[in-house]
Write an enzyme that holds these catalytic residues in place. Structure first.
Site, short mmCIF file in Angstrom:
data_model
loop_
_atom_site.label_atom_id
_atom_site.label_comp_id
_atom_site.label_asym_id
_atom_site.label_seq_id
_atom_site.Cartn_x
_atom_site.Cartn_y
_atom_site.Cartn_z
N LYS A 150 1.26 -3.60 7.12
CA LYS A 150 2.32 -4.12 6.11
C LYS A 150 3.43 -3.81 5.89
O LYS A 150 3.87 -4.49 4.46
CB LYS A 150 0.93 -2.69 5.29
CG LYS A 150 -0.57 -2.87 5.29
CD LYS A 150 -1.09 -3.86 4.02
CE LYS A 150 -2.14 -4.24 3.65
NZ LYS A 150 -2.56 -5.65 3.18
N TYR B 115 -1.64 0.42 10.98
CA TYR B 115 -2.05 -0.26 9.55
C TYR B 115 -1.04 -0.53 8.77
O TYR B 115 0.11 -1.43 7.84
CB TYR B 115 -3.13 0.39 8.77
CG TYR B 115 -3.54 0.08 7.38
CD1 TYR B 115 -3.81 -0.93 6.96
CD2 TYR B 115 -2.54 0.53 6.17
CE1 TYR B 115 -3.97 -2.02 5.97
CE2 TYR B 115 -2.63 0.28 4.74
CZ TYR B 115 -3.71 -0.84 4.57
OH TYR B 115 -4.32 -1.25 3.25
N GLU C 271 0.24 3.89 1.91
CA GLU C 271 0.45 4.30 3.82
C GLU C 271 1.48 3.84 4.06
O GLU C 271 1.75 4.36 4.46
CB GLU C 271 -0.64 3.43 4.07
CG GLU C 271 -2.13 3.94 4.08
CD GLU C 271 -1.67 5.27 4.60
OE1 GLU C 271 -1.91 5.49 6.43
OE2 GLU C 271 -2.51 6.15 4.61
N THR D 130 0.80 -1.75 0.03
CA THR D 130 -0.20 0.38 -0.14
C THR D 130 0.79 1.28 0.20
O THR D 130 1.79 0.86 0.59
CB THR D 130 -0.78 0.29 1.49
OG1 THR D 130 -1.46 1.35 1.67
CG2 THR D 130 -0.11 -0.94 2.52
#
Ligand code: GDD
Length: 332
Positions: free
Chosen positions: A158, A154, A131, A129
């Protein structure tokens, strides 16, 4: 393609898995769509199950159960494994950091171990991602070589998963690829993500069901594309001879404010009368700006996004307006 390729897809109640399962069934795969018992009733999942008849096998399993994952891989002997299961809401990950690490981090190790032990030729896709990048200078276009500095539980989970794929690739020769996907949305997007909150919220205001759309940080800037384009990119990654990591993005950005304004214009509403801010939708640490550079995916995979943020939001708004217009009149 060899006859009847088999694919495991996790995260089946979600937007991405619904599009991916459709694509794979269309391409002649037998698909094993994994979801937890508690999420089976989700509408995207039922949509896929109805559509795909005998090529779609619904599997109830929790990806954080290592024995379930290894049994599934051992029994199915998949050609491809798409790991889309995740606790995918960044804001929520601050409220449940430990379970986020299990679902978004550890589960990937369980899948990689199962592949290493029972199906070493299976190709693995990991949903990485944007992010991962965290807070970056506005104006930068991020690619596969940009630095990762996640700012949420998160993002941290990840990042662990992203690193494990690269470790299994280098150590055991697993064909593991990570798609570093920037925001991707659609008419099937969950209602708690900002684009869908805007399109459904404005549609409901327009139809008189609600007075306002209530949001958090509307200055955040994102690179939004259509999820259907992005799942095609996932599939392309696993058709390559060699595994690798790829950014999928449009390379265009808009702020949440601009997105809201655009949708209000489509609805012929005055944005200033439509939205309200509630600090409960702000995050303890925000990623203010993300824009991707998908040059590598374009060059190596031949991938091209078909939508930009405006055409995407228009599709989403029209779909949400049709739904809202069918609902019984409740306010005005
Ligand atoms: N969800 C939400 N709700 N976000 C809001 C709101 C609101 O009411 N108001 C403002 N925002 C801002 C968020 O603070 C964030 O900066 C931006 O809108 C986008 O939020 P989301 O739509 O929740 O997406 P995200 O960028 O945090 O994460 C999504 O994209 C990632 C990259 O592809 C998720 O799908 C992640 O799972 C994914 O990895």
């Amino acid at each position: 393609m060899k006859d009847n390729k088999k694919a495991i897809v996790t995260g089946c109640p979600g937007q991405d898995a619904s599009y991916l399962c459709e694509l794979l069934v269309e391409k002649g795969y037998s698909v094993y769509g994994v979801s937890r018992r508690s999420t089976r009733e989700n509408s995207n999942m039922l949509f896929v199950e109805n559509l795909t008849n005998n090529r779609y096998n619904a599997v109830t399993m929790d990806v954080t159960d290592p024995s379930g994952v290894s049994d599934l891989v051992k029994n199915v002997q998949p050609d491809e494994y798409y790991n889309l299961a995740a606790m995918s809401h960044v804001g929520q990950s601050f409220k449940e950091p430990a379970s986020t690490l299990m679902a978004d981090g550890m589960a990937v190790t369980y899948a990689l171990e199962a592949i290493k032990n029972y199906a070493p030729n299976c190709k693995f896709y990991q949903a990485s991602t944007s992010e991962l990048y965290g807070k970056v200078e506005e104006g930068l276009k991020l690619d596969e070589n940009s630095e990762f500095k996640p700012r949420s539980p998160y993002g941290a989970a990840k990042m662990y998963a992203h690193n494990m794929v690269s470790i299994y690739r280098d150590s055991y020769g697993i064909h593991g690829s990570c798609g570093i996907l920037f925001n991707h949305e659609s008419e099937r997007r969950g209602l708690n993500f900002v684009t869908r909150k805007i399109t459904t919220g404005v549609a409901r205001v327009k139809c008189g069901h609600e007075r306002h759309v209530v949001l958090g940080n509307i200055d955040a800037i994102r690179d939004w594309g259509h999820a259907r384009d992005y799942v095609y990119g996932m599939w392309l990654m696993l058709q390559q001879e060699n595994p690798d990591d790829y950014v999928l993005a449009t390379g265009e950005t808009a702020s949440v404010r601009e997105a809201l304004n655009y949708v209000c214009d489509l609805a012929e509403l005055n944005m200033d009368e439509v939205y309200k801010i509630n600090p409960k939708f702000m995050r303890p640490a925000e990623v203010p700006y993300l824009c991707g550079d998908p040059s590598k995916a374009k060059k190596v995979l031949g991938w091209r996004p078909q939508h930009n943020w405006k055409s995407l939001l228009e599709l989403m708004y029209k779909s949400d307006y049709r739904t809202a217009a069918r609902e019984v009149y409740t306010y005005r």
